[in-house]
Write a protein that holds these residues in place. Sequence first.
Motif, PDB file in Angstrom:
ATOM      1  N   SER A   1     -14.739  14.029  10.097  1.00  0.00           N
ATOM      2  CA  SER A   1     -14.232  12.523  10.567  1.00  0.00           C
ATOM      3  C   SER A   1     -13.210  13.226  11.712  1.00  0.00           C
TER       4      SER A   1
ATOM      5  N   HIS B   1     -19.562  11.699   5.095  1.00  0.00           N
ATOM      6  CA  HIS B   1     -19.640  12.531   3.954  1.00  0.00           C
ATOM      7  C   HIS B   1     -20.540  12.336   2.913  1.00  0.00           C
TER       8      HIS B   1
ATOM      9  N   THR C   1     -28.013  17.326   3.844  1.00  0.00           N
ATOM     10  CA  THR C   1     -27.750  18.831   3.728  1.00  0.00           C
ATOM     11  C   THR C   1     -28.984  19.429   2.730  1.00  0.00           C
TER      12      THR C   1
ATOM     13  N   ARG D   1     -24.017  12.829   4.404  1.00  0.00           N
ATOM     14  CA  ARG D   1     -24.351  14.119   4.833  1.00  0.00           C
ATOM     15  C   ARG D   1     -24.738  14.917   3.743  1.00  0.00           C
ATOM     16  N   SER D   2     -24.291  14.752   2.465  1.00  0.00           N
ATOM     17  CA  SER D   2     -24.502  15.671   1.371  1.00  0.00           C
ATOM     18  C   SER D   2     -25.865  15.571   0.790  1.00  0.00           C
TER      19      SER D   2
ATOM     20  N   ASN E   1     -18.572  18.739   4.165  1.00  0.00           N
ATOM     21  CA  ASN E   1     -19.135  17.823   4.967  1.00  0.00           C
ATOM     22  C   ASN E   1     -18.428  16.660   5.477  1.00  0.00           C
TER      23      ASN E   1
ATOM     24  N   GLU F   1     -23.488  12.555  13.288  1.00  0.00           N
ATOM     25  CA  GLU F   1     -22.721  13.238  14.179  1.00  0.00           C
ATOM     26  C   GLU F   1     -22.083  12.287  15.210  1.00  0.00           C
TER      27      GLU F   1
ATOM     28  N   LEU G   1     -19.557   9.839  13.999  1.00  0.00           N
ATOM     29  CA  LEU G   1     -18.122  10.597  13.865  1.00  0.00           C
ATOM     30  C   LEU G   1     -17.773  10.642  15.106  1.00  0.00           C
TER      31      LEU G   1
ATOM     32  N   SER H   1     -15.222   8.272   7.676  1.00  0.00           N
ATOM     33  CA  SER H   1     -15.185   9.558   7.303  1.00  0.00           C
ATOM     34  C   SER H   1     -16.055   9.691   5.987  1.00  0.00           C
TER      35      SER H   1
ATOM     36  N   VAL I   1     -28.899  13.737  10.633  1.00  0.00           N
ATOM     37  CA  VAL I   1     -27.902  14.375  10.797  1.00  0.00           C
ATOM     38  C   VAL I   1     -27.197  14.298  12.120  1.00  0.00           C
TER      39      VAL I   1
END
Lengths: 635, 134
Positions: free
Chosen positions: B86, A407, A414, A410-411, B83, A455, A458, A403, A451
């Motif tokens: 999870s 995160h 993005t 991804r930042s 973002n 995905e 996750l 997780s 991206v």
Amino acid sequence: MRTPLLKRETTIAKNRTSTAAILDQLTLPAAILVGGLLTHANRALKSMLSKTQLDSLPVHQHMQQIVRQALLVRDTLTVTIALGTKNFRCIITPVKDQEETVIVFFEDKSLEAQSEKNNALLYRLSLLFATTKLSPNEKLQVTVDHIIFELPVYNCSIFLFNKMDEKLHSVAWGTDNIETSISGKSTFALGEGIAGMVAAELKPMVIPDVSSDKRFVRKTTASRGLALLCVPMISNNQLFGVICANRKKETTFTDYDVQLFTTIASRLSSLLEAEQTRAEILEQRNKMEAIIEHSVDGILMTDGADRIQIWNPALERLTGIEAHETIGRPMSAIDSLAPLTGKTKREEVTETKIQNRKTGKIIWLGIARSPIRSGKSIAGYVAIIRNISRRKELETARNEFVSTASHELRSPITAIVGYLSMLRRGDAGKIVSSQQLFFVDKAYYNAKRMVDLVEDLLTATRVESGQLRYQIESLNLASVIESVLSDCRFRSTEKKLTITSNQANNALVFADRNGIHQVITNLINNAIQYTPAKGKITISFKQASKEGRPMLVTAVRDTGVGINTAHQHRVFEKFARADNPLSISSGGAGLGLYITRSIISHLGGKIWFENNKVRGTTFYFSLPMAPTPGRERKV
Amino acid sequence: MRKILIIEDDLNLIELYETKFKMEDFSVLTAADGAEGLSKAGKEQPDVILLDILMPNVNGFEVLKELKAKPETKNIPVLVYTNLGSSDSDEKRELAFSLGAADYLVKALHEPEAIVERVNLLLQPKKSPKSKSR
């Protein structure tokens, strides 16, 4: 007229021969007398009487009278006569259809007294076996002592057969007369000596004189002039040992003795068999107890009425509840172990969180519970309970890591995708050259792939921890495919691929929109990745049925490199990229098809593939069809 | 001019969304943490708020709770974006809506253009869409 007469005599003679044969089978001494003459004496009689005694039989005064009377009245008569030193009771029976013929049975009257003694002996042995607390070997020794005391034998010994070394071992021995005692060898291999032969052939043997018998191996001065009887101890076709006895050769063992010792042997083998069964049960029980006592995992057993039968020390440690508090109580009384109550016909694997009553610590328990079937009913349950707190901690840590990592990944992506998308849209002014646009597009699509990778990561974590959640709705696959194709247009145009999607009249399925979007994206991305430039990708639909339920099968066919036979079984596994650069993966992590299969199977479908005959691969997946609104569903 | 408040701790993303919304004729206010966001929301009365979840000190959910608790901010539509995605992302979305979020989305899966569209939807008078996107 002579001929019929001759025939009759022949028949009678034949009958006599057959009667004689029957008498030879008996252990009871018997003879046939025809017209007052002895025509046959059976083996038992010959072994009991001397030649002189036998010859004197027909002329015995008493005997003659009674035989005549019996023939006259055609009925069985009894007389007691003395032959030598012994008294015999003779039973005289006329033979039907055979004139002048009688059968005489002999009973040794002195044996009657012995017979009573023998019965008493057998009775005492039964009592001994059943009641005393002696060890099996002590019981055998007492048996030997009784035999020596009660029966006319000099020596008696018992050998037990040991399955491990396949030998007979002397375990009990007794003598009536120290001068004739045979000692020395106490172990015999199968087939060795008389005992070994009896054990090998499983038949009793009588040796009338051991000193003149080569098979006898324990020859000593003491053994001179002795007869030997050896009987196997058998029960249910299993050899337990042999029992041997000696007496003077002048009074050798008769069939009667053989019978008596066979009876004793059979009693002994029943005793030994029961002892063996008891030992086996005890050993089994000890093993079971050791498993239950020393198991690291908790073991619990309940009976048909849901009462606790087993609560092992490991379970005491896990729960902090002692066995004596639980045994015999209903399972439902243990609140903290609720997953262990309730009926189920199948094995169940569950996880539950409890607080240890002694330490107060919160722990996770993994429980595997299965019914104990007894015919059609359930006679209780057995459960294995394990502390899985460590695994749970690791799972949580992994989920948290994924997780956080995703995160963090991804930042920046993005921001990259954000700026590139604005650049492509012309938010920062028009891009001048087509090469500039090409570079920006390249950067943009590769950032988008990252991206997708995050995905996938996750989703794979959600699959692993069983946390995929779906919203099942009726949706049109064709529209999902269209939206995926428009996302992929850049890459497919770049490779000059022709993608065709056959129109389906009814492509309505029950599925989760996001899930199915991911499935189609993965399959089309794969097809694009593995199809060389100017290739073709075809998407088509057909109807099928599974257990009467209408299914829609979607086929994604490419003209790519195909899937190497060696990797075909691994295609849907996690990280299936392996060592082959051309193996399957959606974007690089090798998670695409793993996720795809998980999603499809969660949605009640199936996914498979085959290499095309000419070139390339076709992936198929099936999904339950949804009825077309306003129309009857076609089945 | 429509006024948007972006509560976000990642300066790169503040910059990105600030640029984009300015291009779309928004007056953009930014706050780098929850406390600053709460005070600016009360003072400046924006038309819409873009709220991140994972932030230092006070997280987005607590900020959302406070916004909805105060009379002066409770009617401002809040788009929660993150973002985080999870295994419990569904719970996060549900939590956001239950606390009064007007919309919820994952940043990485939406380009700035798409976020502008979603914000515009919130600013249209009658409609209050609760589209559930990834």
